[in-house]
Scaffold this active site. Structure first.
Site, PDB file in Angstrom:
ATOM      1  N   HIS A   1     -12.848  51.837 -22.782  1.00 51.70           N
ATOM      2  CA  HIS A   1     -12.706  52.730 -23.934  1.00 51.70           C
ATOM      3  C   HIS A   1     -14.027  53.027 -24.625  1.00 51.70           C
ATOM      4  CE1 HIS A   1      -8.165  51.594 -24.336  1.00 51.70           C
ATOM      5  NE2 HIS A   1      -8.485  52.090 -23.163  1.00 51.70           N
TER       6      HIS A   1
ATOM      7  N   ASP B   1     -10.367  48.056 -21.759  1.00 55.88           N
ATOM      8  CA  ASP B   1     -10.367  48.386 -23.191  1.00 55.88           C
ATOM      9  C   ASP B   1     -11.802  48.623 -23.678  1.00 55.88           C
ATOM     10  OD1 ASP B   1      -9.681  48.396 -26.063  1.00 55.88           O
ATOM     11  OD2 ASP B   1      -7.754  47.641 -25.376  1.00 55.88           O
TER      12      ASP B   1
END
Ligand SMILES: *[C@@H]1O[C@H](CO)[C@@H](O)[C@H](O)[C@H]1NC(C)=O
Ligand SMILES: *[C@@H]1O[C@H](CO)[C@@H](O)[C@H](O)[C@H]1NC(C)=O
Ligand SMILES: *[C@@H]1O[C@H](CO)[C@@H](O)[C@H](O)[C@H]1NC(C)=O
Length: 406
Positions: free
Chosen positions: A256, A233
Site C-alpha cells: 500500500h 499492506d
C-alpha cells in the site's frame, strides 16, 4: 597511646586496601578494554537442524546482557525453530547479536500463547542486531494465520503476533535481517530513540492481510536506510508521536505504499513532526506517499512531511493527500518534490482537504508522472488546496477541482 596507634594502623590498612583495590580494578579495565565476551547459542544447547532454540537464545541473551564487557551473541549458520521470545534490557554494556542462522516460527497462531510478537526486544541501549553471512531470515509462517484473519468479515482484525517488536531501544542498529511472511505486521517500533534499520528485507505476498512492513509510533530519530519491502499492506506506516523519521533508498512494493496515518482516530494522540522520505522507489503499489487523517478526527498534528526524489513505477495513486479534516489548521508543511515515473490510474496526483480548514503550506515541485493506461493522459485532482508550485508539474496541477465530503 596504644589504642591511638592501633586506630591509625587500622586506618592505614583500610586506606591501603582501598587504594590497591582501585588499582586492581583499573588494571582489569585496561587489560580488557578491547575484549569482547562471546556467547554462542550452540553452547547453550541450540542445535541447527530445525531444533527449538528458544531457551538457548533466551539464556545466551541473559548472559550477554549481564556481561560487564561488550558482548557478542552468536547464532551460527543453520535452521532453528523459535517460539516467541523476549530479549529484555537494560544491559550492562553494548550487545551485538550476529545472526548467521535462520529461524522458523510456529505455524499455528495458537502456539504463541497470546504473545503479541514472535521476537520482542525491549529497553536496550547500544544494541546491534544484524544478519551475517547471508543468514538472518525470520520466517513467520503466516499462511494459516492470514486465512484466520477475517478483517472485512468481522470488522476487527485478529490480534496475531508481529514478527518483531522493538520497544524503547536507544542508539541501536538493526541490520540485514529478512522478515518473511509475518502473521500480522512485520516490524513495530515503539518508544525508540535513535534507531537505524539498515538494509532490511521484508517480504509477504501482496494478498496477505495486514502484513505492514514497518510501523513506527512514539519514536524520535528512526532511520530506515536501504532495503526492500514487499507486502500486502503499508510498506512503512507512520503512527502518532513519530518525530524525525528518515526513510531513504528503500524500494517498496507491492503493497500500500508509504503512509502517514491514519491520524486523529483517538483522543490525545501525539503529533507527527518531521517525516523525510528520500530517494525511494515504489513499484506496483497501491499508493506512493499518502497522508491520511480521519474524517472528523480529533486534533491530529502532522507537520514537516517531505517526500523527495521518489521514483514511481506503475503506482495506482502516486501522490495522495487524503486529508478531509484537520482542526486548528495544524497540519502544516507538506512538500512533494522530484517525483517521477508511472501511474497505474489516471489520477496521478490527488489532494483533497477539508472545506472548513483548507490545506495550507502544500508545496509540489518537479513532478513528472505518466499514466500507464491508454484512455488519455494523467490528471490531477485538488479540493480545498492551492499548492505552491515549483518547477515543472506533469500532469498540470489541479486539472480537476473536487469538493470534499465534510
Ligand atoms: C545513534 O546511535 C548510533 C548507533 O549506536 C551511535 O553511533 C550514534 O552516536 C548515536 N547518535 C547520537 C546522537 O547519540
Ligand atoms: C537520489 O535522487 C537523486 C534525484 O533523483 C539522484 O540524483 C541521486 O543519484 C539519488 N541518490 C542515490 C544515492 O540514490
Ligand atoms: C500495474 O498495476 C496494475 C494495478 O495494480 C496491475 O494490474 C498491472 O499488472 C501492473 N502492470 C505492470 C506492467 O506491472
Amino acid at each position: 597511646m596504644a589504642t591511638n596507634f592501633s586506630i591509625v594502623s587500622l586506618l592505614l590498612i583500610v586506606l591501603y586496601l582501598f587504594a590497591s583495590n582501585v588499582k586492581a580494578q583499573r588494571n582489569i579495565a585496561i587489560a580488557t578494554q578491547n575484549k569482547i565476551a562471546y556467547f554462542d547459542i550452540t553452547r547453550y544447547g541450540a542445535r541447527p537442524g530445525n531444533a527449538d532454540a528458544s531457551q538457548a537464545l533466551i539464556n545466551a541473551w541473559k548472559d550477554a546482557c549481564a556481561s560487564v564487557y561488550p558482548s557478542r551473541l552468536v547464532i551460527p549458520k543453520g535452521l532453528y525453530t523459535l517460539r516467541p521470545v523476549k530479549l529484555l534490557g537494560p544491559c550492562k554494556n553494548r550487545v551485538r547479536v550476529e545472526v548467521a542462522g535462520n529461524f522458523q516460527a510456529p505455524v499455528n497462531p495458537a502456539q504463541f500463547g497470546g504473545a503479541d510478537a514472535w521476537v520482542k526486544i525491549e529497553r536496550v541501549d547500544s544494541l546491534t542486531f544484524t544478519g551475517v553471512y547471508g543468514g538472518g531470515f525470520f520466517d513467520g509462517n503466516g499462511e494459516i494465520a492470514w486465512k484466520q484473519n477475517d478483517c472485512k468479515g468481522t470488522g476487527t482484525c485478529m490480534s496475531l503476533p508481529y514478527n518483531f517488536r522493538f520497544n524503547y531501544l536507544t542508539n541501536s542498529v538493526i541490520a540485514h535481517i529478512s522478515s518473511v511472511d509475518s502473521k500480522l505486521f512485520h516490524i513495530n517500533i515503539f518508544g525508540c530513540k535513535n534507531l537505524t534499520l539498515l538494509e532490511m528485507k521484508i517480504t509477504a505476498p501482496r494478498t496477505s492481510l495486514n502484513t505492514d512492513g514497518i510501523h513506527i509510533g512514539r519514536s524520535d530519530g528512526v532511520y530506515i536506510i536501504g532495503g526492500t519491502i514487499r507486502t500486502g499492506d503499508d510498506c512503512v506506516s507512520v503512527g502518532d508521536g513519530t518525530k524525525n523519521l528518515h526513510v531513504e533508498k528503500v524500494t517498496c512494493g507491492p503493497g500500500h505504499g508509504i503512509s502517514v496515518g491514519s491520524l486523529g482516530r483517538y483522543l490525545n494522540e501525539e503529533s507527527v513532526v518531521g517525516v523525510y522520505v528520500k530517494n525511494c522507489t515504489l513499484v506496483n503499489s497501491d499508493n506512493g506517499v499518502r497522508i491520511k487523517t480521519w474524517l472528523n478526527s480529533y486534533q491530529a498534528v502532522a507537520s514537516e512531511l517531505h517526500f523527495e526524489d521518489i521514483i514511481m513505477d506503475n503506482v495506482t495513486n502516486p501522490v495522495i493527500l487524503d486529508q478531509t479534516y484537520c482542526v486548528y489548521n495544524q497540519c502544516k508543511a507538506r512538500v512533494f518534490k522530484r517525483i517521477r515515473g508511472t501511474s497505474a490510474s489516471k489520477v496521478a496526483i490527488r489532494m483533497v482537504c477539508s472545506r472548513n480548514v483548507p490545506c495550507q503550506q502544500v508545496v509540489i515541485g518537479d513532478i513528472n508522472l505518466k499514466y500507464n493506461g491508454i484512455d488519455g493522459p494523467a490528471v490531477s485532482e485538488c479540493g480545498n488546496v492551492n499548492p505552491t508550485i515549483i518547477g515543472q508539474i506533469n500532469p498540470s496541477p489541479c486539472t480537476k477541482r473536487v469538493s470534499d465530503t465534510a
